[in-house]
Each structure stands twice: as structure tokens, then as C-alpha cells.
Write an enzyme that holds these catalytic residues in place. Structure first.
Site, short mmCIF file in Angstrom:
data_model
loop_
_atom_site.label_atom_id
_atom_site.label_comp_id
_atom_site.label_asym_id
_atom_site.label_seq_id
_atom_site.Cartn_x
_atom_site.Cartn_y
_atom_site.Cartn_z
N VAL A 122 0.89 -1.26 -0.03
CA VAL A 122 -0.01 -0.07 0.07
C VAL A 122 0.88 1.25 0.01
O VAL A 122 0.71 2.11 -0.69
CB VAL A 122 -0.98 -0.01 1.13
CG1 VAL A 122 -1.46 1.28 1.37
CG2 VAL A 122 -1.98 -1.01 0.87
N GLU A 123 1.86 1.00 0.83
CA GLU A 123 2.57 2.49 0.78
C GLU A 123 3.58 2.71 -0.19
O GLU A 123 3.66 3.88 -0.64
CB GLU A 123 3.93 2.17 2.23
CG GLU A 123 2.95 2.30 3.60
CD GLU A 123 2.37 3.68 3.86
OE1 GLU A 123 2.88 4.63 3.28
OE2 GLU A 123 1.55 3.51 4.71
#
Length: 331
Positions: A122-123
């Protein structure tokens, strides 16, 4: 004529670039005060800190970005940003490449591999997009040009300079997000100093290049914030009646599941709910309907990484898709 036009265009671009780098007299005075503070509190050379800040570029695009975060979207708009086949496939690849490190982190910190992998996915898409902004530009812009959160970002700027000294990070050239988050797991400076760990015993904590440090640091972050090994994270439930007061009770688990059941909440699967468990109630806008989920203790821990139920749900659902796809590939 064409040559003259080109020269004028070049002159304008250079002028705009210089304007973007310029700092107001007030900002310059604040730079000097901050530099003196770093010298008095932490033994830095005030002149060096001042010169570093004067070299920074004030960026309007950073101010624009922080005022329109993705978390302001509805769930049906937010989810597709992260729940994509290529991000699931990338997670499986990252898991295969770092299986031993992920298992070691699970044994040491109790955080399952799929959650660690999903966070990194996600990051930064597993390290492919760690940020294009100079961290010093981001933090200086926000600390001295964004009054709404200036106090917070001045503290992060202080932490970044301390981090640079401790970890031999180049304070002028280190890259990160528009908010100054760094490396594959996107730790802000205070989190980097507080939660990053040396996963490969080389006396460094490198969150850009060392997957051993990166994986152990994410796991440590979760552990310190209260992750409970092998405990549930969330459950989707069916909601009926007026549940808004429970939704508005906040992210921290503070409602007994029994109270929600009495108010009309029912599980969508056959598994029984722990009536005595503390939870929050999450309502997500799925477009043509509303979804309700229980935010259990481990779900709340995910929100400590980014204070958003949307973010935590994206991490959770991505982790489950990665896990399911990885298990299916074994058959």
C-alpha cells in the site's frame, strides 16, 4: 522570432524556478530561530542548519497535496487504488523473495507476513515508489508554510535532522513523500527514530534498501502499538436499525460486541461473534450500499500506521487477497 520566443520561455522558467526557491523575510527569520534551537538543544552548528534551510525549495505542490489526501474519498473510490491484480501479484513476489525474513518477523513480533507485505504494498508498491520529493523540502515547506500543522512538521524537521546525524542520512538529498515519509515502509522521521530496528545486525537502520530492516521495523511498529498475535482483525457484519451513534464512537475499540448485537448487528458468516470483545463499528460507502465492519483491537493497530479506517481496511483486504492467491498457487 522562434529563437526569441524560446529564450523568453527559458527566462520565464528560470524566473519561476527562482521564485519557487525564494523564502520570505519572515521565513528566513524563522529558519534562524529554528537553527539556534537545534544548536542549543542538540549541539548542531546553527550556521550549518540555517544554510541547509536556505537551500530548500518552497513547494506549492506539497501544500496542494496535503490538502487533498486520498483518505478523503469514499470507500468505493478508495478501494480500487490499492486492490489491484498487479499489487496482489507484487505482494506474492515480495513474499517469496523475503519468506525467511517475514517468518522471522512473525516469530519475533507476532505480525503475520501478509500484513507486513500489504503495508509495504500500500505504501510504496514494494519499494517501487518511495517518493520523489526531497524530505528537507517537504518538511521545511510544511513546517514554515502550512500554519494548520506547522507545529507538527517543525517537530518532524527536528527529528529528521537528528535522524540524519544518527543514521548518516544525507539531509539535503534524501527523498520521500510530500509529507516527508521515507523508505519502503514510509516512516516519518519520529517513527523512524522510535520504531525502526536493525534487522540484519549491521549497526544500521536502512529503510530504503535493507529488506531485513524494513520488515522487522514494520513488525516492531505494530508490536509496540499493541498487535496481538493470531487474533482477529475485523469481521464484516450486517447492520439494521439506527447504528450511527456506534459509528461515531470513534476508531478505538470501546463498544462491546454484545451491545451491537442487541442493536441489530449480525455476522455475515456462520462464525460466532465474541460477545465480550471490545470493538468499533465501521461504516463504508460501497457506492450502492453501506457496509458495516467490526474494528477489533488489531484493526485499530493498523490505524496507528495511518489514522484512517479506509487505510486500515485497504491494508487488511489487500493482505487477504495476497494470502489467498499465494495459497491458491500451491494447489
Amino acid at each position: 522570432m522562434k529563437r526569441i520566443t524560446t529564450q523568453i520561455t527559458l527566462f520565464l522558467l528560470i524566473s519561476l524556478s527562482n521564485l519557487a526557491c525564494a523564502h520570505t523575510p519572515q521565513m528566513k527569520a524563522e529558519f534562524r530561530a529554528f537553527a539556534d534551537e537545534m544548536a542549543n538543544k542538540h549541539g548542531f552548528e546553527a550556521a550549518e542548519v540555517d544554510q541547509l534551510l536556505l537551500k530548500t525549495r518552497f513547494r506549492d505542490d506539497i501544500i496542494a497535496a496535503i490538502t487533498r489526501p486520498a483518505e478523503s474519498k469514499a470507500w468505493y473510490q478508495y478501494r480500487p487504488i490499492f486492490l489491484k491484480p498487479d499489487r496482489v501479484a507484487g505482494g506474492i513476489d515480495f513474499w517469496h523473495e523475503n519468506a525467511a525474513l517475514l517468518e522471522q518477523a512473525y516469530q519475533t513480533y507476532g505480525v503475520p507476513p501478509e500484513i507486513i507485505v500489504a503495508i509495504i504494498g500500500v505504501e510504496t508498491r514494494y519499494g517501487r515508489h518511495t517518493g520523489k520529493y526531497k524530505v528537507i523540502d517537504s518538511l521545511t515547506t510544511l513546517a514554515f508554510g502550512y500554519p494548520k500543522r506547522a507545529k507538527f512538521f517543525r517537530k518532524e524537521l527536528e527529528q529528521f535532522l537528528l535522524l540524519s546525524r544518527e543514521e548518516q542520512v544525507d539531509p539535503y538529498n534524501a527523498l520521500g513523500s510530500y509529507a516527508g515519509a521515507m523508505g519502503k515502509p514510509q516512516f516519518i522521521s519520529s517513527s523512524y527514530r522510535r520504531y525502526a530496528v536493525d534487522g540484519n545486525a549491521d549497526d544500521k537502520r536502512d529503510l530504503w534498501n535493507s529488506n531485513a530492516d524494513i520488515i522487522a521495523s514494520v513488525a516492531n511498529y505494530f508490536k509496540v502499538h499493541g498487535w496481538q498475535k493470531d487474533q482477529p482483525i475485523t469481521r464484516q457484519v450486517q447492520g439494521s436499525g439506527d447504528l450511527q451513534k456506534f459509528v461515531e464512537a470513534g476508531m478505538k475499540p470501546s463498544i462491546k460486541v454484545a451491545e451491537l448485537i442487541a442493536a441489530g448487528v449480525k455476522p455475515l458468516d456462520q462464525l460466532p461473534l465474541d460477545a465480550e470483545a471490545q470493538t468499533s463499528l465501521i461504516k463504508l460507502d460501497a457506492g450502492n450500499h453501506q457496509q458495516y465492519w467490526l474494528g477489533l483491537d488489531n484493526f485499530y493497530v493498523i490505524t496507528r500506521y495511518n489514522h484512517s479506517n479506509l487505510y486500515a481496511m485497504a491494508v487488511y483486504q489487500l493482505s487477504q487477497e495476497i494470502l489467498a492467491s499465494k495459497q491458491a498457487s500451491r494447489r
